[in-house]
Scaffold this motif. Sequence first.
Motif, PDB file in Angstrom:
ATOM      1  N   ALA A 201       6.162   8.573  -8.591  1.00  0.00           N
ATOM      2  CA  ALA A 201       7.468   7.915  -8.493  1.00  0.00           C
ATOM      3  C   ALA A 201       7.378   6.663  -7.636  1.00  0.00           C
ATOM      4  CB  ALA A 201       8.497   8.890  -7.917  1.00  0.00           C
ATOM      5  N   GLU A 202       6.654   6.748  -6.527  1.00  0.00           N
ATOM      6  CA  GLU A 202       6.523   5.597  -5.651  1.00  0.00           C
ATOM      7  C   GLU A 202       5.643   4.515  -6.285  1.00  0.00           C
ATOM      8  OE1 GLU A 202       5.320   7.045  -1.817  1.00  0.00           O
ATOM      9  OE2 GLU A 202       7.288   7.963  -1.423  1.00  0.00           O
ATOM     10  N   MET A 203       4.625   4.939  -7.025  1.00  0.00           N
ATOM     11  CA  MET A 203       3.809   3.965  -7.754  1.00  0.00           C
ATOM     12  C   MET A 203       4.640   3.253  -8.815  1.00  0.00           C
ATOM     13  SD  MET A 203       0.262   6.126  -8.268  1.00  0.00           S
ATOM     14  CE  MET A 203      -0.353   4.934  -9.458  1.00  0.00           C
ATOM     15  N   ARG A 204       5.480   4.023  -9.512  1.00  0.00           N
ATOM     16  CA  ARG A 204       6.320   3.434 -10.561  1.00  0.00           C
ATOM     17  C   ARG A 204       7.299   2.422  -9.954  1.00  0.00           C
ATOM     18  NH1 ARG A 204       7.216   7.585 -12.966  1.00  0.00           N
ATOM     19  NH2 ARG A 204       6.184   7.257 -14.978  1.00  0.00           N
ATOM     20  N   ALA A 205       7.898   2.774  -8.825  1.00  0.00           N
ATOM     21  CA  ALA A 205       8.830   1.857  -8.172  1.00  0.00           C
ATOM     22  C   ALA A 205       8.104   0.620  -7.658  1.00  0.00           C
ATOM     23  CB  ALA A 205       9.538   2.579  -7.020  1.00  0.00           C
ATOM     24  N   TYR A 206       6.905   0.811  -7.090  1.00  0.00           N
ATOM     25  CA  TYR A 206       6.104  -0.320  -6.571  1.00  0.00           C
ATOM     26  C   TYR A 206       5.774  -1.292  -7.698  1.00  0.00           C
ATOM     27  CZ  TYR A 206       2.098  -2.804  -4.546  1.00  0.00           C
ATOM     28  OH  TYR A 206       1.232  -3.775  -4.106  1.00  0.00           O
ATOM     29  N   LEU A 207       5.299  -0.754  -8.825  1.00  0.00           N
ATOM     30  CA  LEU A 207       4.923  -1.609  -9.945  1.00  0.00           C
ATOM     31  C   LEU A 207       6.146  -2.197 -10.641  1.00  0.00           C
ATOM     32  CD1 LEU A 207       2.067   0.593 -11.453  1.00  0.00           C
ATOM     33  CD2 LEU A 207       1.798  -1.561 -10.203  1.00  0.00           C
TER      34      LEU A 207
ATOM     35  N   ILE B  21       9.075  -3.256  -9.510  1.00  0.00           N
ATOM     36  CA  ILE B  21       9.664  -4.466  -8.930  1.00  0.00           C
ATOM     37  C   ILE B  21       8.701  -5.647  -9.007  1.00  0.00           C
ATOM     38  CG2 ILE B  21      11.191  -3.162  -7.412  1.00  0.00           C
ATOM     39  CD1 ILE B  21       9.314  -3.774  -5.093  1.00  0.00           C
ATOM     40  N   ARG B  22       7.489  -5.380  -9.477  1.00  0.00           N
ATOM     41  CA  ARG B  22       6.498  -6.450  -9.665  1.00  0.00           C
ATOM     42  C   ARG B  22       6.260  -6.740 -11.144  1.00  0.00           C
ATOM     43  NH1 ARG B  22       5.947  -3.824  -5.113  1.00  0.00           N
ATOM     44  NH2 ARG B  22       5.239  -4.920  -3.244  1.00  0.00           N
ATOM     45  N   GLY B  23       7.111  -6.166 -11.995  1.00  0.00           N
ATOM     46  CA  GLY B  23       7.055  -6.488 -13.411  1.00  0.00           C
ATOM     47  C   GLY B  23       6.074  -5.680 -14.218  1.00  0.00           C
ATOM     48  N   PHE B  24       5.574  -4.559 -13.635  1.00  0.00           N
ATOM     49  CA  PHE B  24       4.629  -3.717 -14.347  1.00  0.00           C
ATOM     50  C   PHE B  24       5.251  -2.348 -14.609  1.00  0.00           C
ATOM     51  CE2 PHE B  24       2.108  -6.710 -11.864  1.00  0.00           C
ATOM     52  CZ  PHE B  24       1.248  -7.225 -12.833  1.00  0.00           C
TER      53      PHE B  24
END
Length: 217
Positions: free
Chosen positions: A105-111, A113-116
């Motif tokens: 979940a945190e990886m998904r949120a991190y990516l 907001i960076r367009g990934f």
Amino acid sequence: MAKRDDFSAPVIRTIAQRAGYRCSNQTCLCPTIGPDGADESASIGVAAHITAAAEGGPRYDSTLTAEERAAAENGIWLCQTCSRLIDVDVTSHSIDQLREWKTLAEMRAYLGIRGFAIVVSRSFQKLEDKMPSLVAEMRGDIASAPFTREFIIGSKNWSYNGDPENPIFQYYFVDHDNLKPMLKVMQNYDAINDTTYNNVDRFEFTEEFAEYLLLPV
């Protein structure tokens, strides 16, 4: 009553923000905050404990300190439904699985907001290792009826009158211990979808899992 090591408001906010205010259950991922019917916002999110806040709770870990139980690292952001689910179905929701959800979940949120975007791919072989007899039976059924995808679960004493033009498979509690929890794990692996209706526990193989079952052994 046992003392609870609850999250503080700042910790709850951190847990929610690091998950992007989405449910961390990888088969849910629903938004948990949005506008209400007036001019405010409404939230259906919960900062759930990975290991219980008090002795006797789900997945309680006596080796943790009070500070560790109340830390953001021990929290996972979920919608209210999934928060209830992980505590009533502890067998299917281990500490390791919840930590994996949190990480993804945190990886998904991190990516995000960076367009990934992040796409989760699970190994059906690992799933088969967890429940070899059930998967073996499913493999035999698919081999005999390669275009059938639906199945029901129940007791051998039950009578089910389905559509003779659309045959389905059947699996029984007496043949497989913990059948319902195993099917929940299969849903987490995107191997099956729940299609229950008319009070019949009914499911459907995903096409990816059906193709796996049809591979030569």
